[in-house]
Design an enzyme around this catalytic site. Structure first.
Site, PDB file in Angstrom:
ATOM      1  N   ASN A  37      -7.055  -7.452   5.227  1.00  0.00           N
ATOM      2  CA  ASN A  37      -7.244  -8.178   3.972  1.00  0.00           C
ATOM      3  C   ASN A  37      -7.489  -9.671   4.179  1.00  0.00           C
ATOM      4  OD1 ASN A  37      -7.443  -8.253   1.218  1.00  0.00           O
ATOM      5  ND2 ASN A  37      -5.255  -7.991   0.792  1.00  0.00           N
ATOM      6  N   HIS A 122       5.553   0.461  -7.172  1.00  0.00           N
ATOM      7  CA  HIS A 122       5.840  -0.951  -7.439  1.00  0.00           C
ATOM      8  C   HIS A 122       6.070  -1.192  -8.918  1.00  0.00           C
ATOM      9  CE1 HIS A 122       3.819  -2.930  -3.740  1.00  0.00           C
ATOM     10  NE2 HIS A 122       4.349  -1.775  -3.413  1.00  0.00           N
ATOM     11  N   ARG A 147      10.115  -0.063  -5.977  1.00  0.00           N
ATOM     12  CA  ARG A 147      10.259  -1.460  -5.553  1.00  0.00           C
ATOM     13  C   ARG A 147      10.271  -2.329  -6.799  1.00  0.00           C
ATOM     14  NH1 ARG A 147       5.928  -5.195  -2.133  1.00  0.00           N
ATOM     15  NH2 ARG A 147       5.338  -5.960  -4.189  1.00  0.00           N
ATOM     16  N   ARG A 283       7.939  -0.876   9.384  1.00  0.00           N
ATOM     17  CA  ARG A 283       6.861  -0.725   8.390  1.00  0.00           C
ATOM     18  C   ARG A 283       5.458  -0.828   8.975  1.00  0.00           C
ATOM     19  NH1 ARG A 283       6.604  -0.912   3.531  1.00  0.00           N
ATOM     20  NH2 ARG A 283       5.322  -2.770   3.305  1.00  0.00           N
ATOM     21  N   HIS A 312       3.723   0.591   5.504  1.00  0.00           N
ATOM     22  CA  HIS A 312       3.006  -0.221   4.532  1.00  0.00           C
ATOM     23  C   HIS A 312       1.938   0.646   3.845  1.00  0.00           C
ATOM     24  CE1 HIS A 312       0.345  -4.115   4.192  1.00  0.00           C
ATOM     25  NE2 HIS A 312       1.003  -3.914   3.086  1.00  0.00           N
ATOM     26  N   ASP A 316      -4.701  -2.702  -0.175  1.00  0.00           N
ATOM     27  CA  ASP A 316      -5.700  -3.163   0.801  1.00  0.00           C
ATOM     28  C   ASP A 316      -5.811  -2.194   1.986  1.00  0.00           C
ATOM     29  OD1 ASP A 316      -3.083  -4.659   0.787  1.00  0.00           O
ATOM     30  OD2 ASP A 316      -3.695  -5.206   2.800  1.00  0.00           O
TER      31      ASP A 316
HETATM   32  O1  LIG Z   1       4.733  -4.713   0.892  1.00  0.00           O
HETATM   33  C1  LIG Z   1       3.595  -4.855   0.536  1.00  0.00           C
HETATM   34  O2  LIG Z   1       2.933  -4.008  -0.022  1.00  0.00           O
HETATM   35  C2  LIG Z   1       2.955  -6.150   0.777  1.00  0.00           C
HETATM   36  O3  LIG Z   1       3.730  -7.107   1.313  1.00  0.00           O
HETATM   37  C3  LIG Z   1       1.551  -6.325   0.486  1.00  0.00           C
HETATM   38  O4  LIG Z   1       1.365  -6.428  -0.893  1.00  0.00           O
HETATM   39  C4  LIG Z   1       0.851  -7.470   1.190  1.00  0.00           C
HETATM   40  O5  LIG Z   1       1.094  -8.666   0.524  1.00  0.00           O
HETATM   41  C5  LIG Z   1      -0.598  -7.178   1.244  1.00  0.00           C
HETATM   42  O6  LIG Z   1      -0.791  -5.981   1.917  1.00  0.00           O
HETATM   43  C6  LIG Z   1      -1.383  -8.289   1.907  1.00  0.00           C
HETATM   44  O7  LIG Z   1      -2.692  -7.914   2.095  1.00  0.00           O
HETATM   45 MG   LIG Z   2       5.520  -6.233   2.014  1.00  0.00          MG
END
Ligand SMILES: O=C(O)C(O)[C@@H](O)[C@H](O)[C@H](O)CO
Ligand SMILES: [Mg+2]
Length: 402
Positions: A37, A122, A147, A283, A312, A316
């Site tokens: 990203n 989220h 989250r 992660r 993660h 992105d």
């Molecule tokens: O935990 C997460 O999902 C992040 O920290 C992301 O939103 C992160 O900010 C992005 O992947 C950045 O490209």
């Molecule tokens: Mg994060």
């Protein structure tokens, strides 16, 4: 079997994605995600100028050897650009192997260890009340893990709080947006958010939070302790992790579980954290940590030390990465949770896939390979658009961690 050609496809159905497609002499092809990203085109160049020429004529079945060739053979090791490029090749090769074997990739990696992949969604809002309302709707959709992030009083914007409640994309401008940050204000609001959330959502749902690298170790120790009564599932990226020792200090002050690693690229970024048991969840992702081949090694190492995975899964990371991640999640013994930020319909159309969501869990399904593809004609309709992640400044103007 031989690799005959490979190409990189850049598309922007609302946000940029970089995809590698590897073709073979038997007509079978594989796809891999190479999205980094805000720095997308550097990986495009790395692949086109330096990786693809080395792939032509190789046997795509030799996944480990090709991985070693691209990692050791480059001399310049690690780093997000290199490891995202290596990851894309690795994913595409696993995809090819699965298609040839007529099996989903998770079967090649040892088969299912569980019936589904628990994901977290989220919930965010400008106030505590808004955030809880959104969290309630996630709970109603069946999510077992949520989250929670809310706006910080006195700050115009903060990480994790978006206008669109379902699709969060922080890379929002042609040049970096500047945010303003106050650690003190943030540390006052988060325990209140957790108290209200536990009260409103009950005891069973897992609550997670992302600090996004903004605290010092001692501040993180205090926040972790303040959150303990509300039993968070994890506190993520509490501090920057270039210095892995940072986590020792946090550990001395709190039993709140710690997660880190979305910006890690190799096992060397988390080796000390894992073997000293300074974290609870790693992660690292398929796309930024060298692909399935390398992530499997990280997970196996972490398993010895009771560290679980929590890949993660922000928007992105393309559906290609999500498909790879789900094949990984379902087949590693020490899986913890998978992040799942939904992609927009436009993105899902460019990347047709077979994974599904139901009641808080995701399924990989039985499609041979990774179970994901790219519609190249549709992808071509969305040209690249430069977009940067924001930067962050303290109230006196000092540049800080975003
Ligand atoms: O935990 C997460 O999902 C992040 O920290 C992301 O939103 C992160 O900010 C992005 O992947 C950045 O490209
Ligand atoms: Mg994060």
């Amino acid at each position: 079997m031989k690799i005959t050609s490979a190409k990189v496809i850049v598309t922007c159905p609302g946000r940029n994605f970089v995809t590698l497609k590897i073709m073979t002499d038997e007509g079978v092809y594989g796809v891999g995600d190479a999205t980094l990203n805000g720095r997308e085109l550097s990986v495009v160049s790395y692949l086109e100028d330096h990786v693809i020429p080395c792939l032509i004529g190789r046997d795509p079945h030799q996944i480990e050897d090709i991985w070693q060739f691209l990692y050791r053979g480059a001399y310049w090791r690690r780093g997000p650009v290199t490891m995202s490029a290596v990851a894309a090749v690795d994913m595409a090769l696993w995809d090819i192997k699965g298609k040839v074997a007529n099996l989903p990739v998770y079967q090649l990696m040892g088969g299912k260890c569980r019936t589904g992949v628990m994901v977290y969604g989220h919930a965010n809002g400008t106030s505590i009340e808004d955030t809880i309302e959104v969290a309630q709707s996630y709970k109603a959709m069946g999510y077992k893990a949520i989250r929670i992030q809310c706006g910080v009083p006195g700050l115009a914007s903060t990480y994790g709080v978006s206008k669109d409640k379902m699709f969060y994309e922080p890379a929002d401008a042609d040049l970096p947006t500047e945010n303003v940050w106050s650690t003190e204000a943030y540390m006052r609001i988060v325990p209140k958010l957790f108290a209200a959330a536990r009260d409103a959502l009950g005891d069973e749902v897992h609550l997670l939070h992302d600090v996004h690298h903004r605290l010092t170790p001692i501040e993180a120790g205090r926040l972790g302790r303040d959150l303990e009564p509300y039993r968070p599932f994890w506190m993520e990226d509490a501090v920057v992790a270039e210095n892995q020792e940072n986590f020792r200090l946090i550990r001395q002050h709190t039993t709140t579980p710690l997660a880190v690693g979305e910006i890690f690229n190799s096992i060397w970024d988390c080796k000390d954290l894992i073997q000293n048991q300074l974290i609870d969840y790693i992660r690292a992702t398929v796309v930024h940590a060298g692909g399935l081949t390398h992530l499997k090694k990280i997970a196996a190492f972490a398993d010895i030390y009771n560290v679980r995975t929590g890949c993660h899964g922000a928007t992105d990371l393309s559906p290609v990465c999500m498909a790879a991640a789900l094949n990984f999640d379902i087949s590693v013994p020490n899986f913890g949770v998978q992040e799942y930020m939904r992609h927009t319909d436009a993105t899902d159309e460019v990347f047709p896939h077979s994974y599904t969501f139901d009641k808080g869990f995701m399924q990989v399904n039985e499609t041979p390979g990774l179970g994901v593809d790219i519609d190249e004609d549709l992808a071509a309709k969305y040209p690249y658009q430069r977009a940067y992640l924001p930067v962050n400044r303290l109230q006196d103007g000092t540049l800080f961690n975003w």
